[in-house]
Write an enzyme that holds these catalytic residues in place. Structure first.
Site, mmCIF file in Angstrom:
data_model
loop_
_atom_site.group_PDB
_atom_site.id
_atom_site.type_symbol
_atom_site.label_atom_id
_atom_site.label_comp_id
_atom_site.label_asym_id
_atom_site.label_seq_id
_atom_site.Cartn_x
_atom_site.Cartn_y
_atom_site.Cartn_z
ATOM 1 N N GLY A 138 40.383 -19.211 13.800
ATOM 2 C CA GLY A 138 39.133 -19.162 14.890
ATOM 3 C C GLY A 138 39.386 -17.944 16.011
ATOM 4 N N ASP A 139 38.322 -17.782 16.482
ATOM 5 C CA ASP A 139 37.752 -17.917 17.754
ATOM 6 C C ASP A 139 38.652 -18.808 19.081
ATOM 7 O OD1 ASP A 139 35.905 -19.254 17.517
ATOM 8 O OD2 ASP A 139 34.105 -18.755 18.213
ATOM 9 N N ASP A 163 33.333 -19.259 8.331
ATOM 10 C CA ASP A 163 31.808 -19.309 9.229
ATOM 11 C C ASP A 163 31.248 -18.067 8.995
ATOM 12 O OD1 ASP A 163 30.732 -21.274 9.268
ATOM 13 O OD2 ASP A 163 32.391 -22.161 11.432
ATOM 14 N N GLY A 202 40.232 -24.682 12.453
ATOM 15 C CA GLY A 202 39.778 -25.364 11.092
ATOM 16 C C GLY A 202 40.205 -24.311 9.860
ATOM 17 N N MET A 238 27.482 -25.468 4.794
ATOM 18 C CA MET A 238 28.295 -25.104 6.777
ATOM 19 C C MET A 238 27.873 -24.089 7.351
ATOM 20 S SD MET A 238 32.074 -26.737 6.360
ATOM 21 C CE MET A 238 32.307 -28.340 6.366
ATOM 22 N N SER A 257 41.701 -20.384 18.272
ATOM 23 C CA SER A 257 42.548 -19.853 18.151
ATOM 24 C C SER A 257 43.014 -19.204 18.902
ATOM 25 C CB SER A 257 42.993 -19.985 16.815
ATOM 26 O OG SER A 257 42.695 -21.302 15.873
ATOM 27 N N ARG A 288 11.608 -30.927 -8.864
ATOM 28 C CA ARG A 288 11.682 -31.192 -7.717
ATOM 29 C C ARG A 288 12.150 -30.229 -6.355
ATOM 30 N NH1 ARG A 288 16.252 -36.235 -9.859
ATOM 31 N NH2 ARG A 288 14.621 -38.161 -9.925
ATOM 32 N N GLU A 341 14.298 -20.880 -1.817
ATOM 33 C CA GLU A 341 13.330 -21.091 -1.552
ATOM 34 C C GLU A 341 13.002 -19.876 0.006
ATOM 35 O OE1 GLU A 341 10.513 -21.008 -3.695
ATOM 36 O OE2 GLU A 341 8.747 -20.220 -2.477
ATOM 37 N N ARG A 370 44.366 -28.881 15.514
ATOM 38 C CA ARG A 370 43.910 -28.777 16.678
ATOM 39 C C ARG A 370 44.919 -29.719 18.014
ATOM 40 N NH1 ARG A 370 38.727 -26.783 15.059
ATOM 41 N NH2 ARG A 370 37.787 -27.553 13.233
ATOM 42 N N ARG A 389 27.420 -24.182 12.117
ATOM 43 C CA ARG A 389 26.859 -24.788 12.437
ATOM 44 C C ARG A 389 26.263 -24.295 13.914
ATOM 45 N NH1 ARG A 389 31.534 -28.102 14.537
ATOM 46 N NH2 ARG A 389 31.904 -29.259 12.508
ATOM 47 N N THR A 406 38.460 -17.429 8.931
ATOM 48 C CA THR A 406 37.605 -19.047 9.630
ATOM 49 C C THR A 406 36.343 -18.717 8.199
ATOM 50 O OG1 THR A 406 35.657 -19.868 10.352
ATOM 51 C CG2 THR A 406 36.435 -17.823 11.722
ATOM 52 N N ASP A 410 32.053 -15.976 11.946
ATOM 53 C CA ASP A 410 31.372 -15.117 13.233
ATOM 54 C C ASP A 410 32.303 -14.525 14.387
ATOM 55 O OD1 ASP A 410 32.955 -17.525 13.141
ATOM 56 O OD2 ASP A 410 32.060 -19.162 14.481
ATOM 57 N N GLN A 437 33.515 -26.687 0.342
ATOM 58 C CA GLN A 437 33.158 -24.844 0.505
ATOM 59 C C GLN A 437 34.084 -24.797 1.083
ATOM 60 O OE1 GLN A 437 28.438 -24.697 2.690
ATOM 61 N NE2 GLN A 437 29.266 -26.836 2.817
HETATM 62 P P1 ATP Z 1 36.953 -23.373 13.720
HETATM 63 O O1 ATP Z 1 36.797 -21.612 13.452
HETATM 64 O O2 ATP Z 1 37.588 -23.652 12.083
HETATM 65 O O3 ATP Z 1 36.547 -23.718 14.925
HETATM 66 P P2 ATP Z 1 39.185 -21.982 15.502
HETATM 67 O O4 ATP Z 1 40.334 -21.380 15.743
HETATM 68 O O5 ATP Z 1 37.822 -21.514 16.195
HETATM 69 O O6 ATP Z 1 38.454 -22.795 14.326
HETATM 70 P P3 ATP Z 1 39.567 -24.430 17.273
HETATM 71 O O7 ATP Z 1 39.759 -26.207 17.143
HETATM 72 O O8 ATP Z 1 38.184 -23.965 18.459
HETATM 73 O O9 ATP Z 1 39.787 -23.676 16.238
HETATM 74 O O10 ATP Z 1 40.939 -23.938 18.500
HETATM 75 C C1 ATP Z 1 41.949 -24.707 18.158
HETATM 76 C C2 ATP Z 1 43.452 -24.332 18.974
HETATM 77 O O11 ATP Z 1 43.259 -23.212 19.874
HETATM 78 C C3 ATP Z 1 42.610 -25.566 19.408
HETATM 79 O O12 ATP Z 1 43.166 -26.656 19.512
HETATM 80 C C4 ATP Z 1 43.543 -25.496 20.541
HETATM 81 O O13 ATP Z 1 45.120 -25.511 20.348
HETATM 82 C C5 ATP Z 1 43.869 -24.061 21.345
HETATM 83 N N1 ATP Z 1 42.533 -23.499 21.782
HETATM 84 C C6 ATP Z 1 41.326 -22.911 22.191
HETATM 85 N N2 ATP Z 1 40.304 -22.835 22.865
HETATM 86 C C7 ATP Z 1 41.989 -22.898 23.883
HETATM 87 C C8 ATP Z 1 41.512 -22.568 25.554
HETATM 88 N N3 ATP Z 1 40.639 -22.425 25.818
HETATM 89 N N4 ATP Z 1 42.956 -22.627 26.478
HETATM 90 C C9 ATP Z 1 44.308 -23.039 24.819
HETATM 91 N N5 ATP Z 1 44.260 -22.994 24.110
HETATM 92 C C10 ATP Z 1 43.103 -23.553 23.552
#
Ligand code: ATP
Length: 327
Positions: free
Chosen positions: A105-106, A131, A14, A173, A108, A166, A191, A75, A175, A129, A133, A259
């Site tokens: 993110g994680d 988030d 993302g 965002m 990637s 109201r 609140e 992705r 999850r 990211t 996180d 966001q």
């Molecule tokens: P966000 O926090 O927005 O979700 P992200 O980096 O966590 O970002 P993901 O869609 O989870 O986004 O991962 C990005 C890309 O990383 C995936 O589309 C894939 O190509 C690669 N990837 C993720 N997990 C693996 C894995 N276990 N093995 C190989 N490639 C992976």
């Protein structure tokens, strides 16, 4: 590992505000150290397809203030397969690329770790990211901007909430992580704040809303993270309150993708600049499998696998502050 002479940079997963500022920083740091820099379009998918561009210090003029990512993001299902990663590796070798900076993110980072294990290819991660996180950094790129966007939006909703007496449920965002909900909630004077990390109980929310009315509040805002633990989505929550507290007129507002966009805050631009410099310097220093981040306002590195698996913890003190503020 031989000397690093050519570094590639890409954005993956993302998008988040500040990614462009991080690209700029990586590119300019490479130029500073007279190291070639290649941009990879569309994350791992572009790596598989050889969608590369040569970047110089002047290629990244006027992007520090822009949201999104000039390198695009994607992705890639193909990169999850050994065949896909083999193609990606062949392209890197063909272009004589020695090392990689992954902004994402994680997921990637997981892809980067898998790739490194297979091909021993040097990789440094920059956490991008909204988030927040990711373990090993107090702030991820884009989080501060997203918070400010959410607070600004909630302030506007408050105007209409108070004009019409109201109750608004505002979904933000997050999850799996409640950082945006908790911080934007406190910042916007909500609140109640419902987050994925903690089930505060629906009864408690009803009691709190009842108390608000009793003590003379005519309007209220409840901030709900996408993945809150109540077991009800934001519309179901609104119905639940209307059924149980008929005196309330309830509305729902889902902030959604707004966001993720917009010009990065000054904080995110500065963070991106600092992390980009560190990422390149680590690679030039022969380091790999690290994520650069912020700890106690100092740039620090964390083992990439630890950053992925370390988890995140919500700030309990902030939960308490939020409770006290709604007295
Ligand atoms: P966000 O926090 O927005 O979700 P992200 O980096 O966590 O970002 P993901 O869609 O989870 O986004 O991962 C990005 C890309 O990383 C995936 O589309 C894939 O190509 C690669 N990837 C993720 N997990 C693996 C894995 N276990 N093995 C190989 N490639 C992976």
């Amino acid at each position: 590992m031989g000397k690093v002479k050519k570094i590639a940079v890409m954005t993956s997963g993302g998008d988040s505000p500040g990614m462009n500022a991080a690209i700029r920083s990586v590119v300019r740091t490479c130029a500073y150290y007279r190291t070639e820099c290649i941009g990879i379009y569309r994350g791992y998918q572009g790596m598989i397809e050889g969608d590369f561009v040569s970047l110089t210090a002047r290629s990244v003029n006027n992007i520090i203030n822009k949201g999104g990512t000039i390198l695009k993001s994607a992705r890639s299902q193909e990169f999850r397969t050994p065949e896909g990663r083999k193609k990606a590796h062949e392209n890197l070798i063909e272009h004589k690329i020695d090392a990689l900076v992954v902004i994402g993110g994680d997921g990637s980072f997981t892809g980067g770790v898998v790739f490194n294990k297979e091909y021993n290819f040097p990789i440094i991660g920059i956490p991008g990211t909204i988030d927040n996180d990711i373990y090993g950094t107090s702030h991820t790129l884009g989080y501060d901007t997203a918070l400010n966007t959410a607070v600004e939006a909630i302030d506007k909703i408050r105007d209409t909430a108070s004009s019409h007496n109201r109750l608004f449920f505002v979904e933000v965002m997050g999850r799996d992580a409640g950082f945006i909900a908790l911080n934007a909630g406190v910042g916007a004077g909500a609140e109640e704040i419902l987050i994925p990390e903690e089930d505060l109980g629906l009864e408690r929310m009803l009691e709190s809303l009842k108390k608000s009315r009793r003590t003379g509040k005519s309007s209220s805002i409840v901030v709900v993270a996408e993945g809150d633990r109540s077991g009800k989505n934001v519309y179901e929550l609104a119905n639940y309150v209307e059924e149980n507290l008929p005196e309330y007129e309830v509305r729902v507002s889902v902030l959604g993708h707004m966001q993720r966009g917009g010009a990065p805050s000054c904080f995110d631009r500065v963070l991106a600049s600092r992390l980009g410099v560190k990422a390149v310097e680590l690679l030039l220093d022969g380091k790999t499998n690290l994520m650069v981040g912020l700890k106690d306002n100092e740039v620090a590195s964390t083992d990439l696998e630890k950053a992925i698996k370390g988890g995140h913890e919500i700030n309990r003190e902030l939960l308490r502050v939020s409770d006290i503020m709604t007295t």
